[in-house]
Enzyme design. Structure first.
Site, PDB file in Angstrom:
ATOM      1  N   GLU A   1       1.473   0.148  -4.906  1.00  0.00           N
ATOM      2  CA  GLU A   1       0.850   1.376  -5.345  1.00  0.00           C
ATOM      3  C   GLU A   1       2.240   2.589  -5.637  1.00  0.00           C
ATOM      4  OE1 GLU A   1      -3.585   2.435  -3.924  1.00  0.00           O
ATOM      5  OE2 GLU A   1      -1.957   2.143  -2.177  1.00  0.00           O
TER       6      GLU A   1
ATOM      7  N   ASP B   1       0.709  -1.199   0.023  1.00  0.00           N
ATOM      8  CA  ASP B   1      -0.052  -0.121  -0.086  1.00  0.00           C
ATOM      9  C   ASP B   1       0.911   1.443  -0.027  1.00  0.00           C
ATOM     10  OD1 ASP B   1      -2.870   0.984   0.643  1.00  0.00           O
ATOM     11  OD2 ASP B   1      -1.797   1.977   2.238  1.00  0.00           O
TER      12      ASP B   1
END
Ligand code: CA
Length: 624
Positions: free
Chosen positions: A352, A323
């Site tokens: 990400e 994340d």
């Protein structure tokens, strides 16, 4: 003297994961702190602080500072079933106590760490559990879901709804097998803070991006969060059942920030060290959640490396989705890759490649998407192909698949895996939707509401087709194959089950859509030409045929003798409401997809020098 010298030679940097080593005669503790003047472990009978048991500890173990700033101590006797916290003294005061930074078992709500015999948490047959074979990494098709979304519907057919055990049940697994995915990515399954584990009956929901204890499964997904061994055993049972079905398991890991600073062991035990600070001493906030961790600090880096390796070894986890990976530094991501390679090089890593706000660290050293090529075999989500196909999350414009010709160039770039940043195509995660932002049906609804449902379904299939024929790694948000809607909510992190559940009843209502997804995945598996696996091969075999039609992409993969069962592949993507006739090289073809229908075995044979592509749809041809 010789033996001392020898001992010094073999002495290794202590491991953070060895913070509590249990045996039936003693338990050894070890914690790192570079600022403590004293440290102690407090051992309790109870996992929770209550008015009755107060703060009284059953036993206190004073720790001694050893090499590398690790503090160690031993408690005698069989402490299985007891709980512990650690606290440190610095600047004239005791810091609040906390479960250890590397607690591996905890009490309800993760208040205290638990002393347990980890071996006793293994489900039956665990020693025989192996990662499903992965002879060709380009086969990967990831399906993202949430433990609760996936099974909570009254129509899921699952008994243990919302639980790890539910994901292990036959109705849950058979759908994934039928669809043909290879990897299941589970939204946060470590212990997070936003759900009160003592009141689970209140039907609460959260995605779980608020880490508390990084190395313990979330209690809310277990059948008994008050039993520290239960959540561990049941998380392993989930992995075991998926492995038996040939499906690998990816964890969504959130090392970039913690739920809060002082409520979390990282912030309590060694104040400030694990976080980045602004120049004025306040906590930096690249996560947008109030703080950002400092992977560039040696012990935060070591913590992350050890943590993923721990999950890979103890829980047999097969991959990690990072994340806000853009908050971490590149060196840490490379160190994680190297450490996982020692366990199994087929363990996946991607994330990400961005942050929510500006991290307090030099941009050029962060694991941002732009620098993906500097982190071999670490992938990044492609907002390029996503925005090109369905539109950006920052507006309600259409994308190429819903009629906006402006997305054509970037769609083509995404089909070859955006080589300008990805390095290798498998580092390009091809996707259009995930848990964030609108789901596909809602995205098409907000940007093309005036279209008929039939047209919206065509756009849905067209967009997902582009993902599944892209040279990047395929990623699908769970439920898109069942035309899920979140009723226009683009951030459902704490929406009720009624918004987040997978609508299983749609498997009948939208059987045609499900069949299309299944066949497109099968087409990808059957044709190596769509997943050539290297930037060099993509350059050699892929071409885009020029066309004046700004709503049309003509994508050809040629010279496939010895690579694919087809000599060449032709994909026509039509993002307009007009059918188009396209000249193709004369040859014998199998038609794999046409007008919203797909079949890996072939819809029909064709030997013409022209091919038709229907409105908002894909035509796919395999040359025999
Ligand atoms: Ca929790």
């Amino acid at each position: 003297m010789l033996s001392v010298a020898l001992a010094a030679c073999v002495a290794k940097q202590p491991k953070m994961e060895d913070e509590c080593l249990y045996s039936s005669s003693k338990t050894q503790f070890a914690f790192w702190s570079n600022v403590a003047e004293q440290m102690e472990v407090r051992i309790y009978d109870n996992g929770q602080w209550t008015m009755d048991n107060g703060q009284e500890s059953f036993e206190t173990v004073a720790l001694k500072k050893g090499e590398n700033d690790f503090w160690t101590g031993t408690a005698k006797g069989d402490l299985a079933g007891k709980y512990y916290t650690v606290r440190s003294y610095q600047n004239g005061a005791w810091a609040p106590e906390a479960p250890g930074i590397f607690a591996k078992a905890v009490s309800i709500n993760g208040q205290r760490a638990a002393i347990i015999d980890m071996k006793a948490t293994n489900p039956e047959g665990w020693e025989k559990d192996v990662r499903p074979a992965m002879p060709d990494m380009t086969d990967i098709v990831v399906y993202e879901t949430h433990v609760r979304d996936y099974t909570m519907s009254p129509n899921s057919g699952v008994e243990h709804k919302g639980k790890f055990l539910g994901m292990a049940e036959e109705p849950a697994i058979s759908h994934l097998k039928e669809l043909g995915i290879t990897h299941l990515q589970v939204l946060p399954m470590f212990d997070y803070g936003s759900i009160d584990e003592t009141t689970l009956e209140k039907n609460r929901y959260n995605w779980g991006y608020d880490p508390v204890n990084y190395n313990v499964p979330e209690g809310g997904y277990s059948t008994d969060p008050s039993d520290p061994a239960c959540r561990i055993r049941e998380a392993k049972q989930m992995v075991q059942a998926l492995h038996k079905a040939g499906i690998r398991v990816i964890m969504d890991v959130v090392y970039n920030h913690t739920y809060d600073v002082m409520g979390c062991a990282l912030g309590r035990v060694v104040p400030q060290y694990f976080y980045r600070l602004n120049e004025d001493g306040s906590y930096a906030n690249g996560s947008g959640c109030g703080n950002e961790t400092a992977s560039d600090h040696a012990m935060m880096r070591q913590f992350m490396v050890e943590s993923v390796c721990y999950w890979a070894r103890e829980y047999h986890i097969d991959g990690f989705r990072f994340d806000l990976m853009g908050i971490h530094d590149q060196e840490t991501m490379r160190a994680i890759r190297a450490a996982l390679d020692e366990i199994d090089p087929t363990i996946l890593t991607y994330g990400e490649g961005w942050a929510a706000m500006s991290p307090a660290y030099p941009y050029e050293d962060l694991a941002m998407k732009q620098w993906t090529y500097k982190m071999p075999r670490v992938g990044a989500f492609s907002d390029n192909i996503r925005n090109a196909l369905i539109g950006s999350p920052f507006d309600h414009e259409r994308g190429f698949a819903s009629g906006n010709a402006a997305g054509k160039e970037e769609t083509m770039n995404g089909l070859v895996g955006c080589p300008e940043w990805s390095g290798e195509p498998m580092q390009h995660v091809s996707y259009i939707t995930c848990h964030d932002n609108y789901c596909l049906r809602d995205r098409i609804e907000v940007s093309a509401s005036e279209e008929s449902e039939e047209t919206k379904l065509r756009m849905n299939k067209l967009a997902q087709t582009a993902v599944l024929v892209s040279q990047g790694m395929s990623f699908i948000y769970g439920g898109e194959e069942l035309f899920r809607t979140k009723l226009g909510i683009d951030n459902s992190y704490q929406s009720p089950d009624s918004i987040n559940i997978i609508p299983w009843e749609n498997k009948v209502k939208y059987a045609d859509l499900f069949a299309y997804y299944r066949q497109m995945i099968a087409i990808r598996h059957a044709h190596k030409g769509f997943r050539l696996g290297s930037a060099k091969a993509v350059k050699e075999h892929v071409e885009f045929v020029p066309t004046d039609n700004e709503h049309l992409v003509i994508y050809r993969i040629t010279g496939l003798e010895g690579i694919d069962s087809a000599k060449s592949l032709i994909v026509l993507l039509n993002g307009s409401d007009q059918a188009e006739q396209v000249d193709i090289p004369a040859g014998e073809y199998m038609l794999l997809a046409f007008n919203g229908e797909a079949n890996a075995e072939g819809l029909s044979e064709m030997s013409e020098s022209q091919a038709l592509v229907a409105p908002y749809s894909a035509t796919i041809l395999a040359e025999k």
